[in-house]
Design a protein around this motif. Structure first.
Motif, PDB file in Angstrom:
ATOM      1  N   ILE A 202       0.861  -1.197   0.000  1.00 23.72           N
ATOM      2  CA  ILE A 202       0.000   0.000   0.000  1.00 23.72           C
ATOM      3  C   ILE A 202       0.891   1.239   0.000  1.00 23.72           C
ATOM      4  O   ILE A 202       1.764   1.388   0.859  1.00 23.72           O
ATOM      5  CB  ILE A 202      -0.897   0.036   1.263  1.00 23.72           C
ATOM      6  N   ALA A 203       0.666   2.120  -0.992  1.00 21.73           N
ATOM      7  CA  ALA A 203       1.404   3.398  -1.035  1.00 21.73           C
ATOM      8  C   ALA A 203       0.422   4.523  -0.746  1.00 21.73           C
ATOM      9  O   ALA A 203      -0.645   4.604  -1.372  1.00 21.73           O
ATOM     10  CB  ALA A 203       2.028   3.600  -2.409  1.00 21.73           C
ATOM     11  N   THR A 204       0.765   5.388   0.218  1.00 23.13           N
ATOM     12  CA  THR A 204      -0.072   6.553   0.532  1.00 23.13           C
ATOM     13  C   THR A 204       0.779   7.794   0.308  1.00 23.13           C
ATOM     14  O   THR A 204       1.886   7.886   0.843  1.00 23.13           O
ATOM     15  CB  THR A 204      -0.510   6.520   2.013  1.00 23.13           C
ATOM     16  N   ASP A 205       0.292   8.756  -0.509  1.00 25.12           N
ATOM     17  CA  ASP A 205       1.133   9.921  -0.795  1.00 25.12           C
ATOM     18  C   ASP A 205       0.789  11.104   0.118  1.00 25.12           C
ATOM     19  O   ASP A 205      -0.137  11.032   0.923  1.00 25.12           O
ATOM     20  CB  ASP A 205       1.067  10.306  -2.282  1.00 25.12           C
ATOM     21  N   GLU A 206       1.560  12.174  -0.001  1.00 27.43           N
ATOM     22  CA  GLU A 206       1.419  13.332   0.893  1.00 27.43           C
ATOM     23  C   GLU A 206       0.058  14.014   0.782  1.00 27.43           C
ATOM     24  O   GLU A 206      -0.335  14.773   1.663  1.00 27.43           O
ATOM     25  CB  GLU A 206       2.540  14.352   0.619  1.00 27.43           C
ATOM     26  N   ASP A 207      -0.678  13.734  -0.305  1.00 26.10           N
ATOM     27  CA  ASP A 207      -2.000  14.343  -0.455  1.00 26.10           C
ATOM     28  C   ASP A 207      -3.123  13.385  -0.071  1.00 26.10           C
ATOM     29  O   ASP A 207      -4.300  13.672  -0.283  1.00 26.10           O
ATOM     30  CB  ASP A 207      -2.206  14.804  -1.910  1.00 26.10           C
ATOM     31  N   GLY A 208      -2.729  12.212   0.470  1.00 24.54           N
ATOM     32  CA  GLY A 208      -3.758  11.274   0.929  1.00 24.54           C
ATOM     33  C   GLY A 208      -4.270  10.309  -0.131  1.00 24.54           C
ATOM     34  O   GLY A 208      -5.220   9.561   0.103  1.00 24.54           O
ATOM     35  N   ASN A 209      -3.662  10.294  -1.327  1.00 20.99           N
ATOM     36  CA  ASN A 209      -4.059   9.307  -2.344  1.00 20.99           C
ATOM     37  C   ASN A 209      -3.477   7.946  -1.962  1.00 20.99           C
ATOM     38  O   ASN A 209      -2.356   7.869  -1.459  1.00 20.99           O
ATOM     39  CB  ASN A 209      -3.520   9.705  -3.722  1.00 20.99           C
ATOM     40  N   VAL A 210      -4.242   6.869  -2.224  1.00 26.20           N
ATOM     41  CA  VAL A 210      -3.801   5.527  -1.831  1.00 26.20           C
ATOM     42  C   VAL A 210      -3.802   4.603  -3.042  1.00 26.20           C
ATOM     43  O   VAL A 210      -4.768   4.565  -3.812  1.00 26.20           O
ATOM     44  CB  VAL A 210      -4.736   4.946  -0.737  1.00 26.20           C
ATOM     45  N   SER A 211      -2.709   3.847  -3.201  1.00 29.50           N
ATOM     46  CA  SER A 211      -2.608   2.864  -4.287  1.00 29.50           C
ATOM     47  C   SER A 211      -2.289   1.513  -3.651  1.00 29.50           C
ATOM     48  O   SER A 211      -1.407   1.425  -2.790  1.00 29.50           O
ATOM     49  CB  SER A 211      -1.489   3.305  -5.237  1.00 29.50           C
TER      50      SER A 211
END
Length: 624
Positions: A419-428
């Motif tokens: 699970i990757a979560t970016d600084e803007d809260g998007n999740v992949s």
């Protein structure tokens, strides 16, 4: 909600636009196939589309410049191009011609170009009420005027922060048309202001010979960023759609660091940056290391010092030191040890002209030039081509922008999940079906896995934190870890682009009154549709644009806040204690066949330039 503050960079082309984004720009402005006020910085729709994709990944915006005046036969081409630009995802258009406000448009955001001469609060308020989302202010304004406009017009405001200055009020320079039918309002300014002139007084005596009397220094008001933000500016614009990538990267990175230190410090309560990601640089940016004519803060703090760059319209660059002496075929220069082979140096020669040399070889503090020129000891030497700096900055990896992410690798019934979560809260999320086997040694390979997951390489991402949650010491082949990492980030890019929210605004026709009922040629009305726009808003008399009607020889070709009397220390208002003998008017500028008369309007503190056969009254100094 914190207010977003933006750095807006110029893009000559796709490469330049991407370099600006990588250096930290929150938005870029670029020309489309036509109708931009720099006719040699046009770009295909495909290139603009590619830049939009790249920018949106970082939540940065792309504005397209369509700020020329339009003729009747161009309106349909312009309208269909706007639809194309909307379809490829452009965030806003920067416009001058009010005909665009009458067209059948998609819901695209419109900004009023500085070419629309935005300096009066009532006209700016009018534009806002007509549906303009942002106004690019005239460069001549001071902090107090900006604050007044912000309070009264309540519209997004953009202001130039660095780069070349137009000596004229933008949109109101007709010198270029009058001298050869190249219109600045049509994107082909001939830069008559950068030519050398003789200054002749009313007695016919030459006061100054062969000097660049209308050439002014470049703008740098970066020190004023906090004050400008408090006055209401949300976007800081860098001039330079014709400049190279090194100039853009240097200016953007310099301002990014300046703005960030304010946003992370004193401004952190109320303001935030406008896009995502964090930049790292391999060079120390400094405005005097790329193109500049010396710097001025212009009028942001009122009129207080000379702003002319009379010796030369060329780049002055960085001051190195004085020439100590010439020995044999080499120069000894103060701080010469900082110079490198390939540097370009400039100096002002005995005829008061800018002159230059290239450094063939720099060793032991001696400078061996390509041509040995006679230079007087004590002459100031500037470096306007910094070979080593350019070489570093030109590299693609000199400015890198990464979006922060957190990675979590866990297990599930059929295998593993990343699970990757970016600084803007998007999740992949990526699932890998894989049999679970313990490691051969029975020991954890967690560190190995982390090392592989951290390899974000040429992606726009960086993994700031990596967590692994396994119930036992499972084994995972390196190829599988890498595949999961690649997929999770590819997906994240798609998710970010899908989640990008472009602001939209559907124009609704209004008929609120325009602050004036009569418009002269300086309103640049050059087509029937713009005329219709103004008439609907109560304007009764409209002169045609200068381009369509000028009377050769007798026209006013420029209005400017810059004042030659002030530069000569002969201003009856600001310098009355030191004026001494008054100059005999009218003052005349002469360049070959070209001749202009100067008119000084001291009340609004402006200078006008008229063609040579013009007739006007000379104001007496009745201000004392």
């Amino acid at each position: 909600m914190k207010k977003k503050i933006e750095i807006l960079a110029p893009a000559k082309d796709l490469i330049g636009g991407m370099a600006a984004i990588n250096s930290g720009a929150d938005a870029v402005y670029i020309g489309a196939p036509q109708f931009g006020a720099r006719s040699n910085a046009n770009n295909s729709i495909e290139d603009v589309a590619a830049l939009v994709q790249y920018a949106h990944l970082f939540n940065a915006q792309v504005f397209v410049v369509m700020n020329t005046i339009l003729y009747d036969n161009e309106l349909e081409t312009c309208r269909s191009m706007i639809w194309e630009l909307y379809d490829i995802g452009v965030d806003a258009l920067i416009i001058q011609d009010m005909a665009i406000m009458e067209m059948d448009l998609p819901p695209i955001v419109l900004h009023a170009s500085t070419q629309a001469n935005n300096r009066d609060a009532d006209k700016i308020k009018f534009l806002k009420d007509a549906g303009i989302k942002r106004v690019v202010l005239a460069r001549e304004l001071n902090l107090h005027q900006i604050k007044t406009i912000y309070d009264e017009a309540d519209v997004e405001l953009e202001f130039f922060v660095t780069g070349a200055l137009c000596v004229s009020f933008s949109g109101n320079c007709y010198m270029s048309v009058a001298n050869g039918e190249r219109s600045a309002n049509r994107g082909s300014c001939a830069q008559n202001c950068r030519l050398p002139y003789n200054l002749i007084d009313g007695n016919g005596e030459t006061l100054i010979k062969n000097s660049h009397l209308l050439s002014i220094k470049d703008l740098d008001i970066s020190e004023q960023i906090p004050n400008l933000i408090e006055a209401g500016i949300v976007s800081f614009k860098i001039e330079g759609r014709l400049k190279d990538v090194v100039y853009v990267k240097n200016n953007v990175s310099y301002l990014r660091q300046k703005l960030d230190s304010y946003l992370e410090g004193p401004g952190s309560e109320k303001y935030t940056k406008a896009s995502s990601g964090t930049c790292t640089y391999t060079f120390d940016s400094s405005l005097n290391r790329t193109f500049n004519r010396g710097y001025t803060d212009y009028f942001v703090n009122e009129r207080h010092s000379s702003i002319g760059s009379w010796e030369s319209p060329k780049s002055k660059g960085q001051y190195i030191g004085k020439l100590i002496r010439t020995i044999g075929n080499a120069y000894e220069i103060e701080n010469g040890e900082f110079l490198n082979n390939g540097d370009g140096l400039c100096f002002i020669n005995e005829n008061n002209e800018a002159d230059g040399i290239y450094v063939n070889k720099a060793e032991n503090g001696k400078i061996y030039p390509n041509v040995l020129k006679e230079i007087k000891d004590g002459t100031f030497i500037y470096r306007n081509n910094d070979a080593a700096f350019i070489k570093i900055v030109e590299r693609e990896d000199s400015a890198v922008r990464k979006i922060s992410t957190t990675l979590l690798l866990t297990e599930n019934e059929t295998g593993f999940e990343l699970i990757a979560t970016d600084e803007d809260g998007n999740v992949s999320i990526v699932n890998l079906e894989h049999t679970k086997e313990q490691t051969k040694t029975g020991e954890s390979i967690e560190e190995n896995i982390k090392t592989q997951l951290a390899k974000t390489g040429f992606t726009p991402y960086i993994a700031n934190e990596i967590n692994i949650m396994f119930s036992q010491n499972w084994f995972l082949p390196i190829s599988k870890i890498n595949e999961m990492r690649r997929t999770v980030y590819d997906q994240l890019t798609e998710i970010r682009l899908k989640n990008y929210k472009r602001e939209e605004h559907q124009l609704v026709k209004t008929s609120h009154p325009y602050p004036e009922t009569k418009l002269d040629f300086m309103y640049n009305v050059s087509n029937k549709t713009a005329r219709k726009f103004y008439e609907r808003h109560g304007v009764t008399e409209i002169e045609k644009a200068f381009e369509l009607q000028w009377d050769p020889g007798k026209s006013r070709v420029m209005t400017t806040k810059y004042c030659i009397k002030y530069e000569l220390k002969k201003c009856p208002i600001h310098q009355k204690d030191i004026v001494g003998v008054k100059v005999k008017e009218p003052l005349v500028l002469k360049q070959g066949e070209l001749e202009y008369k100067l008119k000084f309007n001291c009340k609004p503190c402006e200078m006008e330039i008229w063609e040579k056969d013009a007739e006007f009254e000379i104001e007496e100094d009745h201000f004392h």
